[in-house]
Design a protein around this motif. Structure first.
Motif, mmCIF file in Angstrom:
data_model
loop_
_atom_site.group_PDB
_atom_site.id
_atom_site.type_symbol
_atom_site.label_atom_id
_atom_site.label_comp_id
_atom_site.label_asym_id
_atom_site.label_seq_id
_atom_site.Cartn_x
_atom_site.Cartn_y
_atom_site.Cartn_z
ATOM 1 N N ALA A 284 -50.501 8.216 -6.753
ATOM 2 C CA ALA A 284 -51.828 8.507 -7.306
ATOM 3 C C ALA A 284 -51.822 9.845 -8.041
ATOM 4 N N PHE A 285 -51.228 10.870 -7.436
ATOM 5 C CA PHE A 285 -51.143 12.172 -8.108
ATOM 6 C C PHE A 285 -50.328 12.069 -9.393
ATOM 7 N N GLU A 286 -49.225 11.345 -9.345
ATOM 8 C CA GLU A 286 -48.380 11.201 -10.538
ATOM 9 C C GLU A 286 -49.127 10.480 -11.659
ATOM 10 N N ALA A 287 -49.974 9.534 -11.307
ATOM 11 C CA ALA A 287 -50.775 8.841 -12.327
ATOM 12 C C ALA A 287 -51.780 9.795 -12.973
ATOM 13 N N LEU A 288 -52.283 10.750 -12.211
ATOM 14 C CA LEU A 288 -53.222 11.734 -12.762
ATOM 15 C C LEU A 288 -52.517 12.781 -13.619
ATOM 16 N N ASP A 289 -51.257 13.022 -13.333
ATOM 17 C CA ASP A 289 -50.466 14.029 -14.051
ATOM 18 C C ASP A 289 -49.894 13.398 -15.328
ATOM 19 N N LYS A 290 -50.745 13.230 -16.295
ATOM 20 C CA LYS A 290 -50.358 12.526 -17.525
ATOM 21 C C LYS A 290 -49.272 13.256 -18.316
ATOM 22 N N GLU A 291 -49.208 14.585 -18.193
ATOM 23 C CA GLU A 291 -48.199 15.376 -18.909
ATOM 24 C C GLU A 291 -46.899 15.523 -18.119
ATOM 25 N N LYS A 292 -46.828 14.941 -16.942
ATOM 26 C CA LYS A 292 -45.631 14.961 -16.082
ATOM 27 C C LYS A 292 -45.119 16.385 -15.837
ATOM 28 N N LYS A 293 -46.042 17.283 -15.502
ATOM 29 C CA LYS A 293 -45.667 18.679 -15.266
ATOM 30 C C LYS A 293 -45.483 18.994 -13.775
ATOM 31 N N ASP A 294 -45.657 17.999 -12.908
ATOM 32 C CA ASP A 294 -45.490 18.122 -11.450
ATOM 33 C C ASP A 294 -46.550 18.989 -10.767
ATOM 34 N N TYR A 295 -47.630 19.260 -11.448
ATOM 35 C CA TYR A 295 -48.768 19.942 -10.827
ATOM 36 C C TYR A 295 -50.031 19.565 -11.592
ATOM 37 N N LEU A 296 -51.162 19.805 -10.958
ATOM 38 C CA LEU A 296 -52.464 19.604 -11.588
ATOM 39 C C LEU A 296 -53.219 20.918 -11.576
ATOM 40 N N ASP A 297 -53.986 21.153 -12.603
ATOM 41 C CA ASP A 297 -54.883 22.307 -12.618
ATOM 42 C C ASP A 297 -56.131 21.940 -11.812
ATOM 43 N N PRO A 298 -56.756 22.925 -11.184
ATOM 44 C CA PRO A 298 -57.967 22.635 -10.403
ATOM 45 C C PRO A 298 -59.048 21.916 -11.221
ATOM 46 N N GLU A 299 -59.172 22.270 -12.493
ATOM 47 C CA GLU A 299 -60.181 21.627 -13.334
ATOM 48 C C GLU A 299 -59.896 20.130 -13.506
ATOM 49 N N GLU A 300 -58.619 19.790 -13.684
ATOM 50 C CA GLU A 300 -58.229 18.379 -13.821
ATOM 51 C C GLU A 300 -58.575 17.601 -12.554
ATOM 52 N N LEU A 301 -58.142 18.152 -11.420
ATOM 53 C CA LEU A 301 -58.366 17.468 -10.154
ATOM 54 C C LEU A 301 -59.863 17.345 -9.873
ATOM 55 N N THR A 302 -60.609 18.388 -10.151
ATOM 56 C CA THR A 302 -62.059 18.356 -9.937
ATOM 57 C C THR A 302 -62.701 17.259 -10.780
ATOM 58 N N LYS A 303 -62.278 17.159 -12.029
ATOM 59 C CA LYS A 303 -62.819 16.120 -12.913
ATOM 60 C C LYS A 303 -62.575 14.732 -12.321
ATOM 61 N N TYR A 304 -61.353 14.469 -11.925
ATOM 62 C CA TYR A 304 -61.026 13.159 -11.367
ATOM 63 C C TYR A 304 -61.763 12.891 -10.057
ATOM 64 N N MET A 305 -61.818 13.888 -9.211
ATOM 65 C CA MET A 305 -62.353 13.688 -7.863
ATOM 66 C C MET A 305 -63.878 13.661 -7.814
ATOM 67 N N THR A 306 -64.544 14.166 -8.839
ATOM 68 C CA THR A 306 -66.007 14.176 -8.829
ATOM 69 C C THR A 306 -66.613 13.157 -9.787
ATOM 70 N N GLN A 307 -65.794 12.587 -10.662
ATOM 71 C CA GLN A 307 -66.339 11.660 -11.654
ATOM 72 C C GLN A 307 -65.807 10.238 -11.526
ATOM 73 N N GLU A 308 -64.823 10.012 -10.721
ATOM 74 C CA GLU A 308 -64.199 8.696 -10.582
ATOM 75 C C GLU A 308 -64.303 8.210 -9.141
ATOM 76 N N GLY A 309 -64.362 6.899 -8.959
ATOM 77 C CA GLY A 309 -64.326 6.314 -7.614
ATOM 78 C C GLY A 309 -65.432 6.806 -6.709
ATOM 79 N N GLU A 310 -65.065 7.180 -5.491
ATOM 80 C CA GLU A 310 -66.008 7.724 -4.526
ATOM 81 C C GLU A 310 -66.023 9.234 -4.721
#
Length: 157
Positions: free
Chosen positions: A95-121
């Motif tokens: 799931a994390f790798e699918a969110l990491d579209k640039e394949k940089k092996d990390y996510l910025d807090p803004e990216e994760l916040t966007k996914y976690m507050t706007q998608e799914g539950e």
């Protein structure tokens, strides 16, 4: 039947959070999100729908309270049937790798916040702040391969 307030859990929101366990018995009033915390602390990970269904099943006549006498048998059944199993490390990593579209092996807090507050539950802002505080490193990056094992529970065999 009259019950002591300490024998029931509230599903209503409270303005002051309380610890889910005190002196071996459940706290007098609990918000629905705290019921989730209790269930999660027992190693069960229901979806929001499953959590709402569980609360509806044990809630006392839509009063906003869950009696301990109803909660314990229902929760025991959930535990015995392994009804809400934890997610595996492999699936979480995917799931994390699918969110990491640039394949940089990390996510910025803004990216994760966007996914976690706007998608799914969606997570609440408070939940996101807690997660980011726990997961972000000193460069304010979330190296998900390093934290996946911290975010999962290995099931008992």
């Amino acid at each position: 039947m009259c019950t002591r307030r300490s024998e029931r859990l509230s599903t209503r929101s409270t303005t002051r959070p309380t610890a889910p366990w005190t002196s071996g018995e459940l706290v007098r009033r609990q918000a629905a999100q705290e019921i989730g915390t209790i269930i999660y602390s027992l190693g069960c990970f229901p979806s929001q729908k499953d959590l709402h269904d569980f609360i509806a099943k044990v809630e006392e006549d839509h009063t906003g309270y869950i009696h301990l006498d109803k909660f314990l048998p229902a929760m025991t059944k959930v535990l015995q049937e392994h009804k809400f199993p934890p997610i595996s490390e492999d699936l979480l990593l995917q799931a994390f790798e699918a969110l990491d579209k640039e394949k940089k092996d990390y996510l910025d807090p803004e990216e994760l916040t966007k996914y976690m507050t706007q998608e799914g539950e969606p997570f609440t802002q408070e939940e996101m702040e807690e997660m980011l505080t726990a997961l972000a490193d000193h460069r304010n990056q979330i190296h998900y391969k390093d934290v996946v094992s911290q975010m999962t529970i290995k099931p008992d065999k």
